[in-house]
Design an enzyme around this catalytic site. Structure first.
Site, PDB file in Angstrom:
ATOM      1  N   LYS A 186       0.823  -1.214   0.000  1.00  0.00           N
ATOM      2  CA  LYS A 186       0.000   0.000   0.000  1.00  0.00           C
ATOM      3  C   LYS A 186       0.855   1.262   0.000  1.00  0.00           C
ATOM      4  O   LYS A 186       0.487   2.259  -0.620  1.00  0.00           O
ATOM      5  CB  LYS A 186      -0.965   0.002   1.193  1.00  0.00           C
ATOM      6  CG  LYS A 186      -2.068  -1.041   1.034  1.00  0.00           C
ATOM      7  CD  LYS A 186      -3.257  -0.781   1.941  1.00  0.00           C
ATOM      8  CE  LYS A 186      -4.377  -1.742   1.564  1.00  0.00           C
ATOM      9  NZ  LYS A 186      -5.564  -1.613   2.367  1.00  0.00           N
ATOM     10  N   LYS A 239     -11.008  -3.784  -2.644  1.00  0.00           N
ATOM     11  CA  LYS A 239     -11.723  -2.510  -2.688  1.00  0.00           C
ATOM     12  C   LYS A 239     -10.851  -1.422  -3.305  1.00  0.00           C
ATOM     13  O   LYS A 239     -11.312  -0.610  -4.076  1.00  0.00           O
ATOM     14  CB  LYS A 239     -12.078  -2.036  -1.275  1.00  0.00           C
ATOM     15  CG  LYS A 239     -13.066  -2.873  -0.535  1.00  0.00           C
ATOM     16  CD  LYS A 239     -13.467  -2.115   0.739  1.00  0.00           C
ATOM     17  CE  LYS A 239     -13.682  -3.029   1.916  1.00  0.00           C
ATOM     18  NZ  LYS A 239     -12.553  -3.297   2.776  1.00  0.00           N
ATOM     19  N   LYS A 290      -5.799 -10.495  -6.001  1.00  0.00           N
ATOM     20  CA  LYS A 290      -6.914 -10.484  -5.054  1.00  0.00           C
ATOM     21  C   LYS A 290      -7.992  -9.482  -5.487  1.00  0.00           C
ATOM     22  O   LYS A 290      -7.665  -8.376  -5.920  1.00  0.00           O
ATOM     23  CB  LYS A 290      -6.333 -10.061  -3.695  1.00  0.00           C
ATOM     24  CG  LYS A 290      -7.300 -10.064  -2.551  1.00  0.00           C
ATOM     25  CD  LYS A 290      -6.632  -9.583  -1.273  1.00  0.00           C
ATOM     26  CE  LYS A 290      -6.754  -8.087  -1.096  1.00  0.00           C
ATOM     27  NZ  LYS A 290      -7.011  -7.630   0.281  1.00  0.00           N
TER      28      LYS A 290
HETATM   29  N1  AQP Z   1     -10.327 -11.127  -2.289  1.00  0.00           N
HETATM   30  C1  AQP Z   1     -10.544 -11.614  -1.068  1.00  0.00           C
HETATM   31  N2  AQP Z   1     -10.747 -12.946  -0.881  1.00  0.00           N
HETATM   32  C2  AQP Z   1     -10.985 -13.446   0.362  1.00  0.00           C
HETATM   33  N3  AQP Z   1     -11.041 -12.665   1.473  1.00  0.00           N
HETATM   34  C3  AQP Z   1     -10.842 -11.339   1.321  1.00  0.00           C
HETATM   35  N4  AQP Z   1     -10.838 -10.311   2.188  1.00  0.00           N
HETATM   36  C4  AQP Z   1     -10.592  -9.154   1.519  1.00  0.00           C
HETATM   37  N5  AQP Z   1     -10.432  -9.413   0.215  1.00  0.00           N
HETATM   38  C5  AQP Z   1     -10.588 -10.747   0.057  1.00  0.00           C
HETATM   39  C6  AQP Z   1     -11.090 -10.435   3.615  1.00  0.00           C
HETATM   40  O1  AQP Z   1     -12.143  -9.547   3.947  1.00  0.00           O
HETATM   41  C7  AQP Z   1     -11.978  -9.133   5.308  1.00  0.00           C
HETATM   42  C8  AQP Z   1     -12.160  -7.657   5.447  1.00  0.00           C
HETATM   43  O2  AQP Z   1     -11.182  -6.973   4.679  1.00  0.00           O
HETATM   44  P1  AQP Z   1     -10.819  -5.473   5.011  1.00  0.00           P
HETATM   45  O3  AQP Z   1     -11.902  -4.577   4.612  1.00  0.00           O
HETATM   46  O4  AQP Z   1     -10.470  -5.321   6.436  1.00  0.00           O
HETATM   47  O5  AQP Z   1      -9.526  -5.131   4.198  1.00  0.00           O
HETATM   48  P2  AQP Z   1      -8.709  -5.880   3.125  1.00  0.00           P
HETATM   49  O6  AQP Z   1      -8.312  -7.232   3.536  1.00  0.00           O
HETATM   50  O7  AQP Z   1      -7.561  -5.018   2.831  1.00  0.00           O
HETATM   51  O8  AQP Z   1      -9.783  -5.954   1.934  1.00  0.00           O
HETATM   52  P3  AQP Z   1      -9.765  -5.209   0.584  1.00  0.00           P
HETATM   53  O9  AQP Z   1     -11.050  -5.317  -0.081  1.00  0.00           O
HETATM   54  O10 AQP Z   1      -8.611  -5.653  -0.207  1.00  0.00           O
HETATM   55  O11 AQP Z   1      -9.609  -3.706   0.999  1.00  0.00           O
HETATM   56  P4  AQP Z   1      -8.475  -2.703   0.601  1.00  0.00           P
HETATM   57  O12 AQP Z   1      -8.454  -2.689  -0.874  1.00  0.00           O
HETATM   58  O13 AQP Z   1      -8.972  -1.431   1.215  1.00  0.00           O
HETATM   59  O14 AQP Z   1      -7.212  -3.188   1.187  1.00  0.00           O
HETATM   60  C9  AQP Z   1     -10.581  -9.608   5.739  1.00  0.00           C
HETATM   61  O15 AQP Z   1     -10.724 -10.759   6.554  1.00  0.00           O
HETATM   62  C10 AQP Z   1      -9.915  -9.963   4.452  1.00  0.00           C
HETATM   63  O16 AQP Z   1      -8.953 -10.976   4.612  1.00  0.00           O
END
Ligand code: AQP
Length: 334
Positions: A114, A200, A197
């Protein structure tokens, strides 16, 4: 062993959760509230580690909470709350930051990824200390199991190390938490870039299915999902990452084995397979979308749920912090 304590959190960093959040995490949360003593949290303190707008954050925090209830979290069966309403999270994060080596924190891949995107010089110190705040979230509640996706495994390993380190230096205080990661759904990938992956912050709109997407948008994205030229529906991570991702999504939503689903479609091309998957996602998400809108239309009821959740969470958190304060050499809080 008694009922396991379960904790997990999700960031309010978008106007909707996506399919990866749902299958990798939230769906397990709903199941685990039946068998565990569960706490789930909208982690708004984590959401400010990247540049943000307060009004947007406030709105997304409520949308996140409403979606969680709409997916099946029942405030009678679990504690649902907003992280910033329990100040002990930030307090314990400081103590844990002081136990973490700078080199150890520098090895966290999420920070590296990030911070590289926005330029390492401008990344916030909060983004760097994000994993210690996450450790505090988990350790405050003497958590046994943490249901998350694969991307959180490294952070969880740090939480375990910090629990053991504190216990070793200052006396038995924290439970050492275990990851609860289901391999089949641990990494749902981007529909347009099926080796990355679904995320968001980094997926393009066509690569990500949102929980709150309209049915037509869901169907269109699945129809256009990247596959391959072979026309055979089968699981093969190396040669067919796109089709394999769609099969995993299909299997997780309907409860069948991916190989059995693949056998039904065989070499008949991808059209029928994608159409049926589109229907399945729409049938799963439409009721959640409608319930989310309903919960968002009653501010007072949502506030009451979240305030009560925070009160219940805080009771546990203050007990843990009293012990931490005593072991750390601080006077009691007044
Ligand atoms: N692609 C994914 N497959 C399986 N699990 C996922 N998680 C996120 N993306 C996937 C799981 O969702 C939970 C909440 O995630 P988060 O909002 O705390 O942040 P993150 O893991 O960083 O998810 P994002 O969507 O990728 O957000 P950004 O882009 O903001 O970083 C977690 O348990 C995560 O593992």
């Amino acid at each position: 062993m008694g009922t396991p304590r379960v904790f997990s959190g999700i960031q309010p960093t978008a106007d909707s959760f996506h399919l990866g959040n749902y299958l990798g995490a939230v769906k397990q949360w709903v199941d685990l509230q039946e068998t565990g003593d569960a706490l789930y949290c909208v982690v708004d303190l984590h959401a400010i580690t990247m540049p943000y707008d307060p009004a947007t954050l406030r709105r997304r925090t409520r949308v996140a909470a409403a979606q969680l209830i709409a997916t099946g979290l029942d405030p009678e069966r679990c504690i649902l709350f907003v992280q910033s309403q329990v100040p002990e999270h930030a307090e314990l994060a400081w103590v844990l930051s002081c136990l973490t080596g700078f080199g150890e924190a520098s090895r966290m891949t999420q920070f590296k990824d990030k911070s590289a995107k926005g330029g390492a010089e401008t990344a916030s110190v909060g983004l760097f200390t994000y994993p210690m705040l996450m450790a505090a979230d988990i350790l405050l509640y003497r958590t046994d199991e943490v249901p998350v996706g694969e991307d959180q495994r490294q952070h969880l390993e740090l939480s375990r190390n910090l629990a053991q380190r504190f216990n070793h230096r200052f006396g038995e205080t924290f439970t050492v938490p275990a990851p609860y990661i289901l391999p089949a759904v641990a990494k749902i990938t981007d529909l347009q870039d099926p080796t990355s992956k679904m995320s968001k912050s980094s997926s393009a709109p066509q690569g990500i299915i949102d929980l709150l997407d309209e049915p037509a948008a869901i169907r269109k994205k699945i129809n256009r999902a990247v596959t391959d030229t072979e026309s055979v529906v089968r699981v093969d991570d190396e040669a067919k990452p796109g089709v394999t991702n769609l099969l995993r999504i299909y299997a997780a939503l309907c409860g069948e084995k991916a190989d059995d689903i693949a056998a039904r479609y065989g070499d008949g091309g991808y059209g029928g397979f994608k159409k049926d998957l589109g229907d399945l996602v729409v049938d799963t998400f439409s009721p959640i979308r409608e319930r989310t809108a309903r919960y968002l239309s009653d501010d007072a009821a949502l506030d009451a749920v979240l305030n009560e959740g925070a009160r219940r969470a805080r009771k546990i958190a203050t007990e843990t912090m009293a012990r931490v304060r005593e072991r750390s050499g601080f006077p009691p809080a007044v």
